[in-house]
Design a protein around this motif. Structure first.
Motif, PDB file in Angstrom:
ATOM      1  N   LEU A  23       0.761  -1.159  -0.567  1.00  0.00           N
ATOM      2  CA  LEU A  23      -0.374  -0.086   0.065  1.00  0.00           C
ATOM      3  C   LEU A  23       1.183   1.536  -0.211  1.00  0.00           C
ATOM      4  CD1 LEU A  23      -2.823   1.046   0.291  1.00  0.00           C
ATOM      5  CD2 LEU A  23      -2.568   1.445   2.783  1.00  0.00           C
ATOM      6  N   ASP A  24       0.887   1.873  -0.856  1.00  0.00           N
ATOM      7  CA  ASP A  24       1.898   2.899  -0.935  1.00  0.00           C
ATOM      8  C   ASP A  24       0.779   4.102  -0.524  1.00  0.00           C
ATOM      9  OD1 ASP A  24       4.022   1.616  -2.439  1.00  0.00           O
ATOM     10  OD2 ASP A  24       2.804   1.844  -4.427  1.00  0.00           O
ATOM     11  N   LEU A  25       1.904   4.985   0.245  1.00  0.00           N
ATOM     12  CA  LEU A  25       0.429   5.993   1.420  1.00  0.00           C
ATOM     13  C   LEU A  25       0.783   7.904   0.458  1.00  0.00           C
ATOM     14  CD1 LEU A  25       0.667   5.451   4.914  1.00  0.00           C
ATOM     15  CD2 LEU A  25      -1.847   4.918   3.452  1.00  0.00           C
ATOM     16  N   PRO A  26      -0.369   8.286   0.432  1.00  0.00           N
ATOM     17  CA  PRO A  26       0.304   9.932  -0.468  1.00  0.00           C
ATOM     18  C   PRO A  26       1.273  10.922   0.666  1.00  0.00           C
ATOM     19  CG  PRO A  26      -1.483   9.927  -0.244  1.00  0.00           C
ATOM     20  CD  PRO A  26      -1.758   8.123   0.356  1.00  0.00           C
ATOM     21  N   VAL A  27       1.563  11.966   0.206  1.00  0.00           N
ATOM     22  CA  VAL A  27       2.331  12.526   1.280  1.00  0.00           C
ATOM     23  C   VAL A  27       1.292  13.397   2.416  1.00  0.00           C
ATOM     24  CG1 VAL A  27       3.144  14.912   2.013  1.00  0.00           C
ATOM     25  CG2 VAL A  27       4.148  13.103   0.061  1.00  0.00           C
ATOM     26  N   LEU A  28       1.009  12.878   3.211  1.00  0.00           N
ATOM     27  CA  LEU A  28       0.319  12.502   4.254  1.00  0.00           C
ATOM     28  C   LEU A  28       0.079  14.289   4.663  1.00  0.00           C
ATOM     29  CD1 LEU A  28       0.232   9.644   6.465  1.00  0.00           C
ATOM     30  CD2 LEU A  28      -1.366   9.956   4.194  1.00  0.00           C
ATOM     31  N   GLN A  29      -0.947  15.249   4.393  1.00  0.00           N
ATOM     32  CA  GLN A  29      -0.725  17.621   4.632  1.00  0.00           C
ATOM     33  C   GLN A  29      -1.412  16.909   6.158  1.00  0.00           C
ATOM     34  OE1 GLN A  29       0.722  18.945   3.125  1.00  0.00           O
ATOM     35  NE2 GLN A  29       0.541  17.992   0.757  1.00  0.00           N
ATOM     36  N   GLN A  30      -2.302  16.030   6.492  1.00  0.00           N
ATOM     37  CA  GLN A  30      -2.457  15.864   7.682  1.00  0.00           C
ATOM     38  C   GLN A  30      -2.785  14.405   8.855  1.00  0.00           C
ATOM     39  OE1 GLN A  30      -6.679  17.535   7.489  1.00  0.00           O
ATOM     40  NE2 GLN A  30      -7.345  16.367   6.464  1.00  0.00           N
ATOM     41  N   ALA A  31      -2.736  15.050   9.894  1.00  0.00           N
ATOM     42  CA  ALA A  31      -3.587  13.167  10.218  1.00  0.00           C
ATOM     43  C   ALA A  31      -3.910  12.392   9.676  1.00  0.00           C
ATOM     44  CB  ALA A  31      -3.599  13.151  11.382  1.00  0.00           C
ATOM     45  N   ILE A  32      -4.101  10.920   9.982  1.00  0.00           N
ATOM     46  CA  ILE A  32      -4.639   9.909   8.940  1.00  0.00           C
ATOM     47  C   ILE A  32      -5.184   8.941  10.164  1.00  0.00           C
ATOM     48  CG2 ILE A  32      -2.954   9.484   8.046  1.00  0.00           C
ATOM     49  CD1 ILE A  32      -6.587  10.216   6.188  1.00  0.00           C
ATOM     50  N   LYS A  33      -7.011   8.552  10.125  1.00  0.00           N
ATOM     51  CA  LYS A  33      -7.017   7.635  10.598  1.00  0.00           C
ATOM     52  C   LYS A  33      -7.018   6.264   9.997  1.00  0.00           C
ATOM     53  CE  LYS A  33      -9.333   9.800  13.139  1.00  0.00           C
ATOM     54  NZ  LYS A  33     -10.588   9.727  14.085  1.00  0.00           N
TER      55      LYS A  33
END
Length: 762
Positions: free
Chosen positions: A219-229
């Protein structure tokens, strides 16, 4: 180990097959009981920050070899999924292992394990990936009868894309992504007639992407501009086209949990149990009290005590090799009812505990853990990784041992070596290869950030102590390259005799001289040497050493002297009885010595574990208080006046001398080697012709004309019968037995073993 309720998790190395090290799938694994089904387990790898494996059917199965210590436990169930032994997270999409050796943690800048929280039956992991803080909660649910493992993750914002390896899949797996809603989707993986479904739930600003590479679902996650759940749900492999269970599960799922709630302390999981202590009634200078351990307890905890330290309120903290930490209350001058509270569980063979400012630090094979009790209820709720740089490799014998601090707050501990040992690229078995962390003494800064190796050539350093002025001593067990058990003074930067852990290119030609050699018949397995620092113990013994014995289950004295900068000592057993082999001891603020121990292989102890206290009664000592090497003989000094006629009768003394060879043979098989006739495997008899009594009547001088000033040369050359022998002088052991009396008629009947490297000029 199998009947024991280990708590919500266990930390250990785990193998599919205990007989083959190639089947080890995690070196530092935390096996967590997940969901409402206690037979579902997910294992987290604290070195590689990955979920290593998940299974159903049972927890872990331990094997009987050396009481559960020789073979690694195996999953007691059916494996549902695994990941390969490379990092679980990547900052560049490449999951290549960056380590030089396949042991120890990956670099902190890539990912770093911080610890775990306990909240009821929930185990919450805390770690970082790059600059993102991660909380992860493993879980399990039955969905329409299908076993589904879940990973709930909370990530803080990131400055880069990061990738997560989810599970192993066949390289030719066909992948189909099905959207359930804007925040929910599932991935169907199909090979032939077999199908697995993985669900994903999370409110991403930019959707992550899926791919299969190097036999893993990623799973490739993008740049997270904010916290993620987000939450992953991993279904089983099913025959046929699959079913709609995952879509239904996702459709009905509520919002993803905020995991910070689980960082709050949960309820205490263990009720205290009580035992009755037994006060000693022995006559003489020492009495031994028994602080009875709760061998019979509701959780069938297999209590094998390894170390003890004390909180400021006087309570003892003891660690059990089976994974538990206990608080013991009720310690006073007169012992009665003791309250034992199970404080922490699931640690990886903890062998040392140290209290610093009432913070409990415990060392295991994997790391130093700082145990936090945030609501002060006597139950640890945050197991904080203080330092986990240690390499935990494949061999059972490579224990992590001891935990001590110096006056500056630095921590010291040691790593044992595999058995049988071999150097990388040589020898019979990968299972026993020597890593850079084997057979060394570590120093760790007070903040846990700077780890360095300060001594080499240790074999099985099962016991260590620091004096108030920073001197370090340790005990080592006989084996290959160690002809007899011994106690050493550590020289920082020095080599201490065990060739496989020399960690140098050239073959050593000498090593730091031991304080004492202990012949096999006296002690086959010494444990902690302890500086006598209590002002309630005899002043004559202050700064000398006590030696706990795991093998013989006894306590002995080491009366040391310093000659030309070298420590050498006399070893004398004390006539005290204990219930098990002894491991560690410390002086309490009450001035008494507290000893803990256990019994397993190569120990004559009666009970599996024990906790004792040794009190000095104030009566004069009935053993020597000093043994000094002098030119032309040795001097034995006593606390009592000796009968002159008896003490000077040369027929009351029997003296032998011998030395040892330095060879790859395991020990000397009970043999001593002649000093006078190199090559003969027997001790030399020393004829006692003159014994003189001092003017004050408390010392005897045994004349031995062969003891001449300077270094004692006991080199045996090289003997054909001994493999890989190195020519070196290992010192002389002088055995002195005597049968004398005091002026009041008390019989003194002892055997002393004095190790001599140098004889003073006067």
């Amino acid at each position: 180990m199998n009947p024991m309720d280990h708590g919500p998790f266990v930390t250990t190395t785990i193998a599919h097959d205990p007989l083959t090290t190639s089947s080890i799938f995690v070196n530092k694994g935390i096996a967590v009981k997940v969901g409402t089904d206690p037979q579902a387990v997910m294992t987290f790898d604290t070195d590689l920050l990955r979920v290593a494996s998940a299974w159903t059917g049972g927890f872990l199965h331990w094997y009987l070899g050396r009481d559960g210590l020789e073979d690694w436990p195996s999953p007691d169930g059916i494996t549902h999924f695994e990941t390969g032994k490379t990092p679980g997270w990547s900052l560049d999409g490449n999951f290549k292992d960056p380590r030089t050796w396949p042991y120890g943690p990956i670099p902190k800048k890539q990912a770093h394990y911080k610890g775990l929280y306990i909240n009821g039956d929930k185990v919450l992991f805390s770690y970082s990936v790059g600059n993102s803080d991660v909380l992860e909660l493993p879980g399990f649910e039955l969905v329409d009868g299908h076993p589904v493992f879940t990973r709930t993750l909370n990530l803080s914002s990131t400055e880069e894309t990061i990738s997560l390896r989810v599970l192993q899949v066949p390289e030719n797996a066909a992948m189909e992504i099905v959207s359930v809603s804007d925040s929910k989707e599932h991935i169907t993986l199909k090979v032939g007639n077999n199908t697995r479904v993985v669900g994903l739930q999370g409110d991403f600003d930019v959707k992550p992407t899926w791919r299969v590479a190097n036999r893993h679902l990623i799973l490739d996650l993008p740049v997270l501009q904010q916290a993620i759940k987000f939450k992953l749900a991993i279904g089983p492999v099913l025959s046929g086209p699959g079913s709609t269970y995952m879509a239904s599960f996702l459709d009905q799922a509520g919002s993803v949990s905020d995991l910070s709630d689980f960082k709050s302390p949960g309820p205490d999981q263990w009720e205290p149990v009580q035992t009755e202590a037994l006060m000693g009634v022995e006559e003489g200078p020492f009495q031994v009290d028994e602080l009875t351990i709760p061998s019979e307890n509701p959780w069938k905890s297999f209590i094998r005590l390894m170390d003890v330290d004390f909180l400021s309120d006087g309570r003892a903290v003891v660690v059990s090799l089976s994974g538990d930490v206990w608080l013991v209350d009720g310690i006073g001058e007169d012992l009665g009812t003791l309250a034992w509270h199970r404080f922490a569980t699931g640690l990886f063979q903890p062998s040392g505990v140290k209290i610093v400012d009432d913070q409990i630090y415990v060392i295991g094979r994997d790391q130093i853990t700082r145990l936090n009790d945030t609501n002060n209820d006597g139950f640890a709720d945050f197991y904080e990784n203080f330092n986990n740089e240690l390499m935990a490799s494949t061999n059972f014998h490579a224990f992590t041992l001891n935990l001590e601090t110096d006056a500056q707050g630095n921590f010291y501990f040691a790593k044992s070596t595999p058995w049988p040992p071999y150097l990388r690229g040589e020898g019979p078995s990968h299972d026993a290869e020597i890593t850079p962390h084997h057979g060394v003494l570590f120093k760790l800064s007070p903040d846990g950030e700077e780890l360095e190796i300060i001594a080499r050539g240790l074999r099985n350093p099962n016991g260590m102590d620091l004096s108030p002025d920073g001197e370090i001593v340790y005990a080592d067990n006989e084996g290959n390259w160690v002809p007899a058990s011994k106690v050493h003074r550590i020289k920082q930067g020095g080599f201490h005799g065990f060739i496989p852990s020399a960690h140098q290119k050239d073959m050593p030609k000498e090593f730091e001289p031991p304080i004492i050699w202990t012949p096999h018949y006296m002690d086959n397995s010494p444990a902690k040497p302890m500086f006598i620092t209590s002002d309630k113990w005899p002043e004559e013994l202050r700064d000398d050493l006590l030696l706990a014995s795991y093998g013989r289950g006894n306590l002995s004295l080491i009366l040391k002297e310093e000659v030309d900068g070298i420590w050498q000592g006399a070893h004398i057993n004390l006539p005290l009885l204990f219930k098990s082999g002894l491991e560690r001891g410390r002086f309490h603020k009450d001035g008494h010595l507290y000893l803990v121990g256990m019994t397993s292989w190569q120990s004559i102890g009666k009970d599996w574990g024990s906790f004792h206290r040794v009190r000095y009664t104030g009566e004069p000592l009935n053993v020597p208080v000093s043994v000094h090497t002098k030119a032309g003989g040795i001097e034995l000094r006593f606390a009592k006046n000796l009968d002159a006629q008896n003490a000077t009768n040369t027929g009351n003394y029997q003296v032998q001398k011998w030395t040892y060879p330095w060879t790859s043979q395991y020990g000397t098989r009970g043999k001593q080697y002649s000093v006078d006739n190199p090559g003969e495997a027997k001790p030399d008899q020393v004829q006692v012709e003159v014994v003189r009594l001092s003017d004050d009547g408390k010392s005897v001088f045994i004349e031995i004309p062969a003891l001449k000033p300077g270094a004692v040369n006991t080199s045996l050359g090289t003997l054909d019968a001994l493999p890989d022998m190195i020519e070196a002088s290992l010192g002389m052991v002088l055995s002195v037995s005597y049968q004398i009396t005091t002026t009041d008629g008390e019989e003194l009947n002892h055997m002393i073993h004095k190790t001599i490297h140098r004889v003073p000029a006067e």
